[in-house]
Design a protein around this motif. Structure first.
Motif, short mmCIF file in Angstrom:
data_model
loop_
_atom_site.label_atom_id
_atom_site.label_comp_id
_atom_site.label_asym_id
_atom_site.label_seq_id
_atom_site.Cartn_x
_atom_site.Cartn_y
_atom_site.Cartn_z
N ARG A 14 -3.73 1.33 -4.75
CA ARG A 14 -4.79 0.43 -5.22
C ARG A 14 -4.22 -0.98 -5.27
O ARG A 14 -3.06 -1.17 -5.61
N ARG A 15 -5.09 -1.94 -5.00
CA ARG A 15 -4.66 -3.33 -5.07
C ARG A 15 -5.86 -4.19 -5.45
O ARG A 15 -6.96 -4.00 -4.92
N LEU A 16 -5.64 -5.13 -6.37
CA LEU A 16 -6.71 -6.04 -6.75
C LEU A 16 -6.73 -7.21 -5.78
O LEU A 16 -5.70 -7.80 -5.48
N VAL A 17 -7.91 -7.53 -5.30
CA VAL A 17 -8.08 -8.66 -4.39
C VAL A 17 -9.21 -9.52 -4.93
O VAL A 17 -10.13 -9.05 -5.58
N GLY A 18 -9.13 -10.81 -4.67
CA GLY A 18 -10.17 -11.71 -5.16
C GLY A 18 -11.28 -11.86 -4.16
O GLY A 18 -11.09 -11.69 -2.96
N PRO A 19 -12.48 -12.22 -4.64
CA PRO A 19 -12.79 -12.35 -6.07
C PRO A 19 -13.39 -11.05 -6.63
O PRO A 19 -14.41 -10.58 -6.14
N GLY A 20 -12.73 -10.45 -7.62
CA GLY A 20 -13.28 -9.32 -8.34
C GLY A 20 -13.50 -8.07 -7.51
O GLY A 20 -14.58 -7.47 -7.55
N GLU A 21 -12.49 -7.64 -6.76
CA GLU A 21 -12.62 -6.43 -5.95
C GLU A 21 -11.36 -5.58 -6.07
O GLU A 21 -10.26 -6.09 -6.29
N LEU A 22 -11.56 -4.27 -5.90
CA LEU A 22 -10.45 -3.32 -5.90
C LEU A 22 -10.37 -2.69 -4.51
O LEU A 22 -11.37 -2.18 -3.99
N LYS A 23 -9.18 -2.73 -3.92
CA LYS A 23 -9.00 -2.17 -2.58
C LYS A 23 -8.22 -0.86 -2.69
O LYS A 23 -7.15 -0.80 -3.30
N TYR A 24 -8.79 0.21 -2.09
CA TYR A 24 -8.10 1.50 -1.97
C TYR A 24 -7.53 1.62 -0.56
O TYR A 24 -8.17 1.21 0.41
N LEU A 25 -6.34 2.22 -0.46
CA LEU A 25 -5.72 2.43 0.85
C LEU A 25 -5.11 3.83 0.89
O LEU A 25 -4.31 4.19 0.02
N VAL A 26 -5.51 4.62 1.90
CA VAL A 26 -4.96 5.96 2.08
C VAL A 26 -4.20 6.00 3.40
O VAL A 26 -4.63 5.41 4.40
N THR A 27 -3.06 6.68 3.40
CA THR A 27 -2.25 6.83 4.62
C THR A 27 -2.07 8.32 4.91
O THR A 27 -1.55 9.07 4.07
N LEU A 28 -2.52 8.74 6.10
CA LEU A 28 -2.34 10.11 6.57
C LEU A 28 -1.31 10.09 7.69
O LEU A 28 -1.37 9.24 8.59
#
Length: 346
Positions: A14-28
């Motif tokens: 998870r990573r917070l990015v502006g403005p006011g968003e949460l980014k999910y990242l999955v690696t397979l």
């Protein structure tokens, strides 16, 4: 020709990015063949709505492949505690799709509130006092604060009729939020003596609220009116440094104003300001707030007969509790003699 199942070797990040968003990242990783379908969905309860995502593939030297897929979630959606994001993947090596459900209630969620201890002020009978509790490091911006009072007899009640404020949240450089919750009370000996105050903080990321509790409150009832001593005047010598000292104690609250005046022989008083253009006179104050409020105000100058002989120095003390300021005077000063201190009424 061989087959290799996709593996989720590292947790979804998870990573917070502006403005006011949460980014999910999955690696397979380590799958073959390269064809794979990744789908992100979200919703309240069972995720249903599809989300737009971005994928990037990497070919591994052993002939297998890896893929990174990321999606961005608006802050507002995360304020619902039942909101869930699901990432699922389909591959010909899998009988059923693999998936991972994600929520801000997950144990590895990073941005739960950090709640500091309540700052402990001095508490005096029938005088407004403000309790403060600083909250930081949280995301999304959805904090709920309740103040409660536990009496000396362990009775618990919520404070609703007093001045309760949560200062406007501040967005920090790391995209988290911080704020300060305050409660202003007017303590009395009968109600608040020995009581404890509780600041209860809730946030969508918390399974249960966080609480911070004051020590048992000791309500003090001190003298209010400033006690102003006579001005201490040293023996004066020509062109030697001198210090006039006025000690003030026993006042509350800490809104004391001390002014010095010089009255020339036969003239009205006029205030001495610091610093003066000719730098003859300086006022230095030292306050002590450890046990009781006290102040020492000193007027420092180099005595010269031409400028200072026969002059009268006045220390004026003002405080909200006083109807009129209190004044102490040196009386006319002169070379080699101690002045007659006088109390003046204004």
């Amino acid at each position: 020709y061989f087959l290799a199942k996709p593996q989720l070797l590292v947790p979804v990040s998870r990573r917070l990015v502006g403005p006011g968003e949460l980014k999910y990242l999955v690696t397979l990783e380590k799958f073959y063949p390269k064809e794979i379908t990744i789908r992100w969905t979200n919703g309240v309860g069972e995720p249903q709505e599809s989300l737009s995502s971005t994928e990037s593939f990497t070919d591994i030297p052993d002939g297998t492949h890896s893929v990174c897929s990321e999606v961005t979630i608006p802050e507002e959606l995360l304020k619902n505690t039942e909101f869930t994001v699901r990432v699922s993947w389909e591959h010909e090596t899998l009988d059923t799709p693999g998936y991972k459900d994600l929520s801000i209630r997950d144990s590895d969620y990073l941005w739960t509130p950090v709640v500091k201890e309540i700052q402990k002020p001095k508490v005096f009978h029938d005088t407004p006092v403000t309790l403060q509790c600083h909250i930081s490091g949280y995301f999304p911006n959805d904090i709920t604060v309740n103040w409660l009072r536990r009496s000396l007899h362990q009775e618990l009640c919520e404070e609703t009729n007093l001045v309760i404020r949560t200062r406007i949240p501040r967005k920090e450089a790391d995209n988290t939020y911080s704020c300060t919750a305050t409660l202003t009370i007017i303590p009395t000996l009968s109600i608040h003596q020995g009581a404890e105050y509780i600041c209860r903080v809730d946030h969508p990321s918390l399974e249960r609220p966080i609480e911070r509790i004051t020590e048992k409150i000791a309500v003090q009832d001190l003298p209010w009116i400033p006690q102003v001593e006579e001005i201490i005047v040293p023996k004066l010598e020509e062109k030697k440094k001198a210090s006039l000292t006025c000690n003030i104690s026993g006042y509350f609250p800490d809104h004391l104003k001390v002014s010095w005046f010089k009255k020339e022989p036969g003239t009205d008083s006029h205030p001495i300001k610091t610093p003066l253009p000719n730098d003859y006179y300086k006022v230095i104050e030292a306050k002590d707030q450890k046990e009781k409020l006290s102040c020492q105000s000193c007027l420092k100058f180099t005595y010269t007969s031409k400028r200072d002989h026969g002059a009268e120095f006045i220390c004026r003390v003002d405080h909200p509790i006083l109807e009129h300021p209190i004044e102490r005077s040196t009386g006319p000063i002169g070379l080699g003699k101690l002045s007659m201190n006088r109390t003046r009424n204004t």
